[in-house]
Scaffold this motif. Structure first.
Motif, PDB file in Angstrom:
ATOM      1  N   UNK A  19       0.831  -1.208   0.000  1.00 47.02           N
ATOM      2  CA  UNK A  19       0.000   0.000   0.000  1.00 47.02           C
ATOM      3  C   UNK A  19       0.867   1.260   0.000  1.00 47.02           C
ATOM      4  N   UNK A  20       2.058   1.174   0.598  1.00 41.76           N
ATOM      5  CA  UNK A  20       2.984   2.304   0.543  1.00 41.76           C
ATOM      6  C   UNK A  20       3.401   2.597  -0.892  1.00 41.76           C
ATOM      7  N   UNK A  21       3.624   1.546  -1.680  1.00 44.71           N
ATOM      8  CA  UNK A  21       3.979   1.722  -3.084  1.00 44.71           C
ATOM      9  C   UNK A  21       2.897   2.503  -3.822  1.00 44.71           C
ATOM     10  N   UNK A  22       1.654   2.295  -3.439  1.00 48.03           N
ATOM     11  CA  UNK A  22       0.537   2.934  -4.145  1.00 48.03           C
ATOM     12  C   UNK A  22       0.226   4.345  -3.653  1.00 48.03           C
ATOM     13  N   UNK A  23       0.823   4.766  -2.559  1.00 47.89           N
ATOM     14  CA  UNK A  23       0.490   6.072  -1.975  1.00 47.89           C
ATOM     15  C   UNK A  23       0.669   7.252  -2.932  1.00 47.89           C
ATOM     16  N   UNK A  24       1.709   7.289  -3.779  1.00 45.44           N
ATOM     17  CA  UNK A  24       1.867   8.450  -4.669  1.00 45.44           C
ATOM     18  C   UNK A  24       0.857   8.506  -5.809  1.00 45.44           C
ATOM     19  N   UNK A  25       0.054   7.464  -5.996  1.00 48.66           N
ATOM     20  CA  UNK A  25      -0.847   7.409  -7.137  1.00 48.66           C
ATOM     21  C   UNK A  25      -2.055   8.323  -6.966  1.00 48.66           C
ATOM     22  N   UNK A  26      -2.544   8.839  -8.082  1.00 49.29           N
ATOM     23  CA  UNK A  26      -3.856   9.476  -8.125  1.00 49.29           C
ATOM     24  C   UNK A  26      -4.893   8.377  -8.343  1.00 49.29           C
ATOM     25  N   UNK A  27      -6.136   8.634  -7.977  1.00 49.39           N
ATOM     26  CA  UNK A  27      -7.161   7.605  -8.079  1.00 49.39           C
ATOM     27  C   UNK A  27      -7.341   7.133  -9.523  1.00 49.39           C
ATOM     28  N   UNK A  28      -7.093   8.030 -10.479  1.00 47.40           N
ATOM     29  CA  UNK A  28      -7.246   7.660 -11.886  1.00 47.40           C
ATOM     30  C   UNK A  28      -6.169   6.682 -12.357  1.00 47.40           C
ATOM     31  N   UNK A  29      -5.034   6.638 -11.653  1.00 45.49           N
ATOM     32  CA  UNK A  29      -3.936   5.762 -12.051  1.00 45.49           C
ATOM     33  C   UNK A  29      -4.228   4.295 -11.773  1.00 45.49           C
ATOM     34  N   UNK A  30      -5.146   4.020 -10.854  1.00 49.51           N
ATOM     35  CA  UNK A  30      -5.339   2.672 -10.351  1.00 49.51           C
ATOM     36  C   UNK A  30      -5.933   1.689 -11.363  1.00 49.51           C
ATOM     37  N   UNK A  31      -6.545   2.178 -12.429  1.00 55.98           N
ATOM     38  CA  UNK A  31      -7.286   1.274 -13.307  1.00 55.98           C
ATOM     39  C   UNK A  31      -6.721   1.199 -14.720  1.00 55.98           C
ATOM     40  N   UNK A  32      -5.622   1.913 -14.994  1.00 56.90           N
ATOM     41  CA  UNK A  32      -5.082   1.993 -16.355  1.00 56.90           C
ATOM     42  C   UNK A  32      -4.332   0.706 -16.712  1.00 56.90           C
ATOM     43  N   UNK A 135       4.772 -14.195  -2.748  1.00 62.78           N
ATOM     44  CA  UNK A 135       3.956 -13.896  -3.924  1.00 62.78           C
ATOM     45  C   UNK A 135       3.585 -12.420  -3.950  1.00 62.78           C
ATOM     46  N   UNK A 136       3.207 -11.876  -2.799  1.00 61.06           N
ATOM     47  CA  UNK A 136       2.886 -10.451  -2.749  1.00 61.06           C
ATOM     48  C   UNK A 136       4.122  -9.602  -3.010  1.00 61.06           C
ATOM     49  N   UNK A 137       5.281 -10.049  -2.537  1.00 61.06           N
ATOM     50  CA  UNK A 137       6.505  -9.315  -2.826  1.00 61.06           C
ATOM     51  C   UNK A 137       6.804  -9.303  -4.323  1.00 61.06           C
ATOM     52  N   UNK A 138       6.528 -10.388  -5.014  1.00 54.78           N
ATOM     53  CA  UNK A 138       6.669 -10.386  -6.468  1.00 54.78           C
ATOM     54  C   UNK A 138       5.782  -9.310  -7.082  1.00 54.78           C
ATOM     55  N   UNK A 139       4.571  -9.194  -6.558  1.00 54.56           N
ATOM     56  CA  UNK A 139       3.648  -8.196  -7.106  1.00 54.56           C
ATOM     57  C   UNK A 139       4.036  -6.779  -6.713  1.00 54.56           C
ATOM     58  N   UNK A 140       4.789  -6.610  -5.638  1.00 48.94           N
ATOM     59  CA  UNK A 140       5.301  -5.281  -5.320  1.00 48.94           C
ATOM     60  C   UNK A 140       6.251  -4.804  -6.413  1.00 48.94           C
ATOM     61  N   UNK A 141       7.102  -5.720  -6.883  1.00 51.67           N
ATOM     62  CA  UNK A 141       7.997  -5.366  -7.985  1.00 51.67           C
ATOM     63  C   UNK A 141       7.202  -5.099  -9.258  1.00 51.67           C
TER      64      UNK A 141
END
Length: 386
Positions: A19-32, A135-141
């Motif tokens: 979730x820290x990785x996602x903190x800089x995102x705007x809400x519009x970035x999440x679905x592209x 597995x989640x760490x793989x997805x962090x990358x």
């Protein structure tokens, strides 16, 4: 196997970092989703949560009630034995469930796992938990590299972060490490976590070779470009040459020639290329062609593993000349988890090492990453062998 208390800490630390990785995102970035290989950040958040719900909570918690019956269809990736799923190329069409609901789903599953681990002592469950955490760490990358592709294909080339340093320079002279002809042992050989594709420790015979203690740099690759490396068919595999011409490839991914000067998109925005920084975002085809141009070659994954004690690695996933194949006596796990690695052992090349995007506690000398020959969105580079 790590102890239950530390396993819970490891789990919670991993969930928080995603979730820290996602903190800089705007809400519009999440679905592209610009291409099929890149998944929207929202999907990564949901998929890593579904993994724990599907393989832990539904199996080991008799009282658990599924958060949403539709989420298995939405967030299953490739597990045929689990059931139907959204086609990979359609992940970007999932405007619903909302980002808010996906975060609520994450909190629900995280809390349920926390309670389960605190109250149930089960070695089999702990082993699956450890797989789920890695597995989640793989997805962090994947999150970082997918975010970079999403923003790097936005016409405005927006910044993700000013603090993520993706191009550290190796401040040492390139030297050649001489490796003797002989028999070397390959594969995982400790009680620490590994994936099943690293098991089956075995002996290999290697002829003598010399391997660089330094990754190929941007400056070296610019010399290849300036010498018409992308236009000389004799440097390329036939399939690579077709790829160059059909895709109009003339430089690594994210490179832009602006007013006669090479620049590249980074997670900190568009920047001038540092000639001394290690090359990245190249395909296997490009790595092979560069090695041909230098009159050298790529290492096999066995040569890489035998020599890795003698050089620093971790800035780039390094293409090898090895096809992704099973080690001796490889056995896929029973059930859905057997689909984790074995089903991909065809038409892939092995990458070794790790990258600037690899999370902590998720790299080791025997790690076998793998990708098709044409992909470039990961932090991939190369090391030469003579």
């Amino acid at each position: 196997m790590i102890l239950t208390d530390s396993l819970l800490d490891f789990f919670l630390e991993t969930r928080k970092h995603t979730e820290t990785i996602c903190q800089p995102l705007e809400i519009e970035d999440y679905v592209v989703q610009p291409i099929v290989d890149v998944s929207p950040p929202k999907w990564h958040l949901g998929h890593t949560t579904w993994f724990f719900e599907e393989f832990i909570l539904k199996v080991y918690d008799e009282d658990y009630k599924v958060y949403d019956e539709d989420f298995s269809f939405v967030f299953n990736s490739y597990y045929e034995s689990v059931g139907k799923r959204v086609v990979r190329s359609d992940r970007g069409n999932l405007s619903r469930p909302s980002v808010k609901k996906v975060y609520e789903y994450r909190a629900h599953v995280t809390n349920a796992i926390k309670e389960l681990i605190s109250n149930v002592d089960n070695n089999e469950m702990d082993e699956v938990m450890e797989i789920g955490i890695h597995h989640e760490k793989q997805h962090q990358e994947l999150l970082l590299t997918d975010i970079k592709y999403i923003l790097g294909n936005n016409p405005l080339l927006p910044k993700y972060s000013n603090t993520f340093k993706e191009n550290p320079v190796e401040n040492h002279t390139c030297e050649w490490i001489a490796m003797d002809e002989g028999i070397y042992e390959i594969g995982h050989n400790s009680a620490e976590f590994c994936y099943d594709n690293e098991l089956g420790r075995h002996k290999v015979f290697l002829h003598s070779y010399r391997i660089a203690n330094k990754l190929v740099t941007n400056g070296e690759f610019i010399q290849f470009i300036n010498d018409d490396g992308y236009k000389r068919f004799e440097l390329w595999h036939a399939e690579g040459w077709d790829w160059v011409n059909q895709q109009h490839i003339a430089a690594p991914l994210y490179w832009h020639l602006i007013d006669g000067e090479w620049q590249h998109y980074t997670l900190s925005g568009l920047q001038k290329i540092n000639f001394e920084a290690p090359l990245t975002h190249i395909s296997y085809f490009e790595a092979f062609a560069f090695a041909q141009w230098k009159g050298m070659r790529l290492p096999t994954e066995f040569e890489w593993e035998a020599a890795q004690h003698f050089f620093k690695w971790g800035q780039r996933w390094e293409w090898t000349e090895s096809a992704y194949l099973p080690y001796p006596n490889y056995q896929k796990a029973d059930g859905a988890l057997g689909e984790y690695n074995g089903k991909f052992m065809v038409n892939q090349k092995v990458l070794r090492g790790s990258s600037v995007a690899t999370p902590i506690k998720h790299s080791r000398p025997t790690y076998r990453n793998f990708f098709p020959t044409y992909l470039r969105w990961q932090f991939t580079g190369l090391r030469l062998v003579q």
